[in-house]
Design an enzyme around this catalytic site. Structure first.
Site, PDB file in Angstrom:
ATOM      1  N   TYR A  34     121.995  -3.380 -30.722  1.00  0.00           N
ATOM      2  CA  TYR A  34     122.627  -1.066 -31.923  1.00  0.00           C
ATOM      3  C   TYR A  34     122.858  -1.302 -32.973  1.00  0.00           C
ATOM      4  CZ  TYR A  34     127.054  -3.231 -33.964  1.00  0.00           C
ATOM      5  OH  TYR A  34     127.878  -3.809 -34.910  1.00  0.00           O
ATOM      6  N   LYS A 148     121.741  -8.121 -33.936  1.00  0.00           N
ATOM      7  CA  LYS A 148     123.716  -6.844 -34.138  1.00  0.00           C
ATOM      8  C   LYS A 148     123.189  -6.459 -32.238  1.00  0.00           C
ATOM      9  CE  LYS A 148     124.903  -2.788 -36.647  1.00  0.00           C
ATOM     10  NZ  LYS A 148     125.642  -3.574 -37.738  1.00  0.00           N
ATOM     11  N   GLU A 180     130.827 -14.002 -43.395  1.00  0.00           N
ATOM     12  CA  GLU A 180     130.747 -12.291 -43.643  1.00  0.00           C
ATOM     13  C   GLU A 180     131.964 -11.520 -43.180  1.00  0.00           C
ATOM     14  OE1 GLU A 180     127.447 -10.313 -41.510  1.00  0.00           O
ATOM     15  OE2 GLU A 180     127.852 -11.605 -39.791  1.00  0.00           O
ATOM     16  N   LEU A 204     124.878 -11.045 -40.870  1.00  0.00           N
ATOM     17  CA  LEU A 204     124.040 -10.037 -40.332  1.00  0.00           C
ATOM     18  C   LEU A 204     123.431  -9.270 -42.117  1.00  0.00           C
ATOM     19  CD1 LEU A 204     123.278  -7.860 -37.606  1.00  0.00           C
ATOM     20  CD2 LEU A 204     124.126  -6.636 -39.072  1.00  0.00           C
TER      21      LEU A 204
HETATM   22  N1  PDD Z   1     127.940  -2.952 -39.506  1.00  0.00           N
HETATM   23  N2  PDD Z   1     127.829  -7.720 -40.707  1.00  0.00           N
HETATM   24  C1  PDD Z   1     128.376  -7.944 -39.516  1.00  0.00           C
HETATM   25  C2  PDD Z   1     128.953  -8.164 -38.898  1.00  0.00           C
HETATM   26  C3  PDD Z   1     128.896  -6.194 -39.991  1.00  0.00           C
HETATM   27  O1  PDD Z   1     128.876  -5.487 -38.204  1.00  0.00           O
HETATM   28  C4  PDD Z   1     127.940  -5.030 -40.408  1.00  0.00           C
HETATM   29  C5  PDD Z   1     128.048  -3.393 -40.150  1.00  0.00           C
HETATM   30  C6  PDD Z   1     127.531  -5.260 -41.654  1.00  0.00           C
HETATM   31  C7  PDD Z   1     126.916  -4.237 -42.149  1.00  0.00           C
HETATM   32  O2  PDD Z   1     124.998  -4.136 -42.599  1.00  0.00           O
HETATM   33  P1  PDD Z   1     125.136  -2.471 -42.759  1.00  0.00           P
HETATM   34  O3  PDD Z   1     125.240  -2.913 -43.927  1.00  0.00           O
HETATM   35  O4  PDD Z   1     123.660  -2.703 -42.278  1.00  0.00           O
HETATM   36  O5  PDD Z   1     125.737  -1.637 -42.064  1.00  0.00           O
HETATM   37  C8  PDD Z   1     127.125  -6.948 -41.964  1.00  0.00           C
HETATM   38  C9  PDD Z   1     128.589  -1.738 -39.035  1.00  0.00           C
HETATM   39  C10 PDD Z   1     128.560  -0.670 -39.600  1.00  0.00           C
HETATM   40  C11 PDD Z   1     129.255  -1.429 -37.266  1.00  0.00           C
HETATM   41  O6  PDD Z   1     129.006  -2.238 -36.416  1.00  0.00           O
HETATM   42  O7  PDD Z   1     129.592  -0.494 -37.080  1.00  0.00           O
END
Ligand code: PDD
Length: 282
Positions: A34, A148, A180, A204
Site C-alpha cells: 500500500y 510497505k 522506527e 520503511l
Molecule cells: N505510514 N515507517 C512506518 C512503519 C510507516 O508506517 C510510515 C508511514 C512511515 C513514514 O513514511 P512516509 O513518510 O512515507 O509517510 C515510516 C503511513 C502514513 C500509514 O501507514 O498510514
C-alpha cells in the site's frame, strides 16, 4: 456531504458499495502492499517518490505493477477531483488478487487495485506547540520492513501498546538500536545534528526521510543516517516523528520522562516551517 467515492478494479463506486471477494489474498494472507499520499490544496505531495516506492514494494513481492506512472497519476488525479476537501490523503492498495487458498503464488490471477481518499486534517497547532508523548518497545516485526506491506500486525500491536499507555507513538528498538515508530520514522536531535536510522531492510524508507535531508540542507542543519543506540535516544535534545499524515511532530515525553527541555525545540521549529513551505511550493 462529501461522500467518499473509491476506486476498485477499474470503477469508481461509493465507499459503502465497494466489495471484494473473501478469497482476496490481501484478506487471507495480508499478501499486498500500500501507499499513503498526502494531498495539499488538491495537489499530491511528493507523488513521484510515493509511486516509485509503490513500484519497489510491488517488485519486492512479485506483483506486476497494474499501472505505469502516468496511469497512477491519472487515477489519483481523478479520485482527488471527486472530493472537495482541499487537503486529502490518498490510500492505494494492491493485492495479489483472488484465488483458492494456497500459500504459493497462484498463476494467472489479476491483482486487486483499490484507492480511496479521505479528508486530511493537518495535525492541530496544540500538538505542534506541546508535542506528543511516545513509549519504547522491542521491534518484534519481520526483516523486510522496507516493503510497505499490508501485513502490519507487528505495527498494529506496537501502536496499540502506545495508545494503551496514553501515548501517540511507539519507538521500536532492535538489538538496542532505534528502528522506527509503529507508523512513522523517528528523528533524534543531538548537539544541533539531526540523526535518523539507516535506510535498510529494518525500516520503511519514509518519503519524509529524503525530504528531511533536503529541508536540513535548506536550514543549514547537519543530517546523518546511522545506527542510533537506545542510550542516544534517551539522551536526545529533541525527538521528532515524521509521516505522510502527521508531517513532523515533536515528541516531548518518552516513557513518561521529558525529552530535553520537555518542550518542542528550535530544530523542530525550523524544520516544520520549512516543511510547511515545501507543501505550499509543491
Ligand atoms: N505510514 N515507517 C512506518 C512503519 C510507516 O508506517 C510510515 C508511514 C512511515 C513514514 O513514511 P512516509 O513518510 O512515507 O509517510 C515510516 C503511513 C502514513 C500509514 O501507514 O498510514
Amino acid at each position: 456531504m462529501n461522500e467518499a467515492i473509491v476506486y476498485l478494479n477499474g470503477a469508481f463506486v461509493p465507499l459503502a458499495e465497494a466489495r471484494i471477494p473473501v478469497l482476496d489474498r490481501g484478506f487471507i494472507f495480508g499478501d499486498g502492499v500500500y501507499e499513503v499520499v498526502p494531498v495539499y490544496a488538491g495537489r499530491p505531495f511528493r507523488l513521484t517518490q510515493h509511486l516509485q516506492r509503490l513500484a519497489r514494494s510491488l517488485a519486492a513481492i512479485g506483483i506486476d505493477n497494474p499501472f505505469d506512472e502516468a496511469g497512477w497519476r491519472g487515477l489519483i488525479g481523478d479520485l482527488v477531483d471527486r472530493h472537495t476537501w482541499p487537503n486529502q490523503f490518498v490510500y492505494l492498495q494492491v493485492t495479489r488478487g483472488v484465488a483458492r487458498r494456497d500459500h504459493a503464488f497462484p498463476k494467472g490471477i489479476t491483482p486487486t487495485v483499490f484507492a480511496m481518499s479521505s479528508e486530511f486534517t493537518i495535525p492541530p497547532a496544540a500538538q505542534r506547540e506541546q508535542g506528543v508523548s511516545a513509549i519504547t518497545a522491542p521491534d518484534e516485526r519481520w526483516l523486510h520492513c522496507d516493503i510497505k506491506s499490508v501485513s502490519l500486525l507487528g505495527n498494529v500491536l506496537a501502536k496499540q501498546s502506545a495508545v494503551e499507555a496514553g501515548a501517540a507513538e511507539c519507538l521500536m528498538f532492535r538489538d538496542g538500536m532505534l528502528t522506527e515508530g509503529s507508523s512513522s520514522n523517528i528523528w533524534v536531535v543531538r548537539g544541533g545534528r539531526v540523526l535518523g536510522a539507516p535506510v535498510n531492510h529494518l525500516v520503511l524508507e519514509g518519503i519524509r526521510v529524503g525530504l528531511l535531508g533536503e529541508l536540513c540542507e535548506r536550514c543549514g542543519l547537519d543530517y546523518e543516517l546511522r545506527r542510533i543506540p537506545r542510550e542516544e535516544v534517551l539522551a536526545a535534545d529533541e525527538l521528532m516523528l515524521t509521516s505522510a499524515t502527521r508531517e513532523i511532530l515533536p515528541i516531548t515525553r518518552l516513557d513518561g520522562a521529558p525529552v530535553g527541555s520537555g518542550r518542542p525545540g528550535p530544530v523542530y521549529q525550523r524544520l516544520i516551517e520549512a516543511y510547511q513551505a515545501a507543501t505550499r511550493e509543491a
